[in-house]
Design a protein around this motif. Structure first.
Motif, mmCIF file in Angstrom:
data_model
loop_
_atom_site.group_PDB
_atom_site.id
_atom_site.type_symbol
_atom_site.label_atom_id
_atom_site.label_comp_id
_atom_site.label_asym_id
_atom_site.label_seq_id
_atom_site.Cartn_x
_atom_site.Cartn_y
_atom_site.Cartn_z
ATOM 1 N N UNK A 50 67.290 24.170 82.405
ATOM 2 C CA UNK A 50 67.051 22.744 82.144
ATOM 3 C C UNK A 50 67.918 21.881 83.060
ATOM 4 N N UNK A 51 69.176 22.287 83.224
ATOM 5 C CA UNK A 51 70.078 21.516 84.085
ATOM 6 C C UNK A 51 69.584 21.519 85.538
ATOM 7 N N UNK A 52 69.046 22.671 85.960
ATOM 8 C CA UNK A 52 68.525 22.763 87.328
ATOM 9 C C UNK A 52 67.355 21.819 87.537
ATOM 10 N N UNK A 53 66.443 21.781 86.536
ATOM 11 C CA UNK A 53 65.282 20.892 86.634
ATOM 12 C C UNK A 53 65.715 19.434 86.670
ATOM 13 N N UNK A 54 66.663 19.072 85.775
ATOM 14 C CA UNK A 54 67.126 17.676 85.712
ATOM 15 C C UNK A 54 67.797 17.270 87.028
ATOM 16 N N UNK A 58 66.614 14.412 89.693
ATOM 17 C CA UNK A 58 67.588 13.363 90.026
ATOM 18 C C UNK A 58 67.770 13.252 91.541
ATOM 19 N N UNK A 59 67.834 14.423 92.204
ATOM 20 C CA UNK A 59 67.986 14.428 93.658
ATOM 21 C C UNK A 59 66.775 13.778 94.342
ATOM 22 N N UNK A 60 65.575 14.113 93.870
ATOM 23 C CA UNK A 60 64.363 13.560 94.480
ATOM 24 C C UNK A 60 64.320 12.040 94.315
ATOM 25 N N UNK A 61 64.675 11.574 93.111
ATOM 26 C CA UNK A 61 64.630 10.127 92.861
ATOM 27 C C UNK A 61 65.660 9.388 93.712
#
Length: 431
Positions: A50-54, A58-61
């Motif tokens: 979950x942390x990896x997905x978040x 966040x990086x993409x945004x």
């Protein structure tokens, strides 16, 4: 089908892994400062996923936010580029339709959108040339020399312009620059070397093109023949007969079937009183390139011989190419010269049945005058010659200028090696 199988395989593996972790959850103890955290390995793995997905989202945004100004500029530039290409397309279409004002308007818009590019400079130069603005055309061509894409065409155009103004040193400089870019384009450079009498420089240009594999062997032989013909003609005109003969022999060695080389060689042999060699060359050449100038020189050489000898000699010439109209015309001219009117009439009548040309009509008029001893007897043939088939001439393939004699440069447009022996296209006015 393959994608579906891969998806099923992935889900199967995921299910097996989840089942195994459910049966073997494991225990994990974490000490963090004064805290102790007890949890299962399965929960910790899920938390990490979950942390990896978040973090990924966040990086993409954040990346999109940071790069938004540059992306906006890029999209705006791409839009401008597309508009500029559209304006260039309109400009090219307007030039093709000879709508110079519209072409100029669209080219200016393209320059506003794209800035000064090789393509907009090229279009602007073409427009200026169409408008007759030589000064602006020269300025734009000078600017085009700075771009690799347009350097060749600019150098070639500047060379042509300087040649027309007879500024040959400048023309030669630009021609050498164009030749360095495109060694296959040797005609312009060669023509300037020939005009300036730079025989060795012309030979060197041919050698460079051969070395760079831009000229075939036959092309190189043809161009070397042009050098020998031009050089030899100057030598012949200044009565340097020995050197002229050497040039004639070299030209014939390079291109034995090239009509201008044959004509020059025959003229040279006649000038040095070697009529036997001149006649032999004409007889050999007549089989594949019968030409009225060859016939005229041949008839001139045998004109002092007795009448019957002359006719035998011209019949020998005609026998070398019996199907050619030029052979029959040569016999007719010899018969007229010797006042053999019946033979002249019968021979020419066969020619007129095949092709009623201007020259044939004029010869028939002379025969009619000779038979009747009346200067007005050939009037109808002179009238018919007005609508007869035109005779072949030396015609420039570049500008259509017709000339009685071949020359390496067109007398009208100065194009090099453009004179061809053919019938000029005659345009008749509509009734």
């Amino acid at each position: 089908m393959l994608n579906l199988l891969l998806l099923i395989f992935f889900l199967t593996c995921l299910g097996i892994t989840a089942g195994w972790l459910a049966e073997n959850p494991g225990n994990v103890t974490i000490y963090w400062f004064d805290y102790r955290i007890d949890t299962s390995f399965s929960f910790l793995l899920a938390l990490a996923l979950v942390a990896t997905v978040v973090l990924s989202y966040t990086y993409v945004i954040l990346r999109r936010i940071i790069l938004a100004p540059s992306d906006f500029s890029e999209r705006r530039g791409l839009k401008q580029h597309r508009k500029g290409l559209t304006e260039i397309t309109y400009s090219v279409a307007a030039l093709a339709a000879a709508d110079i004002k519209s072409a100029e308007l669209h080219t200016r818009r393209a320059e506003t959108l794209l800035g000064r590019t090789p393509l907009t400079l090229l279009l602007s130069a073409q427009i200026a040339r169409s408008q007759g603005d030589d000064a602006r055309t020269r300025l734009l061509l000078d600017q085009m020399l700075d771009y690799k894409e347009t350097e060749y065409i600019a150098a070639r155009s500047l060379s042509d312009a300087a040649s027309k103004q007879q500024i040959f040193p400048e023309a030669l400089n630009m021609a050498e620059r164009a030749h360095a870019i495109n060694p296959k384009d040797i005609k312009t450079l060669l023509g300037l070397h020939l005009r300036l009498g730079q025989w060795q420089e012309a030979q060197n240009a041919i050698k460079r093109s051969i070395k760079k594999h831009r000229l075939s062997r036959n092309e190189a032989r043809h161009f070397r023949s042009l050098i020998y013909i031009t050089q030899g003609t100057q030598l012949l005109d200044t009565e340097q007969h020995d050197e002229a003969v050497k040039a004639a022999n070299l030209a014939m060695k390079e291109t034995p079937d090239f009509l201008p080389a044959v004509l020059f060689a025959v003229r040279t042999y006649i000038a040095v009183k070697d009529e036997a060699k001149a006649q032999k060359l004409i007889l050999r050449s007549w089989a594949y390139i019968p030409h009225p100038q060859l016939a005229s020189m041949y008839l001139g050489m045998i004109s002092k011989q007795p009448k019957d000898v002359q006719m035998k000699q011209v019949q020998k010439l005609a026998a070398a190419n019996p199907d050619s109209i030029e052979s029959s015309l040569a016999v007719t001219q010899a018969a007229i010269y010797n006042k053999l009117w019946d033979q002249a009439y019968q021979t020419l009548q066969k020619v007129i049945v095949r092709e009623e040309s201007v020259r044939a009509c004029h010869l028939m008029a002379l025969i009619e005058q000779g038979i009747s001893a009346d200067a007005n007897a050939g009037g109808k043939w002179f009238t018919r010659s007005q609508v007869a088939q035109p005779d072949p001439e030396w015609v420039c393939s570049a500008c259509g200028h017709a000339s009685e004699r071949w020359s390496v440069h067109c007398p009208s447009c100065n194009e090099v090696d453009a004179m061809e022996w053919k019938k000029r296209q005659v345009k008749y006015a509509a009734a």
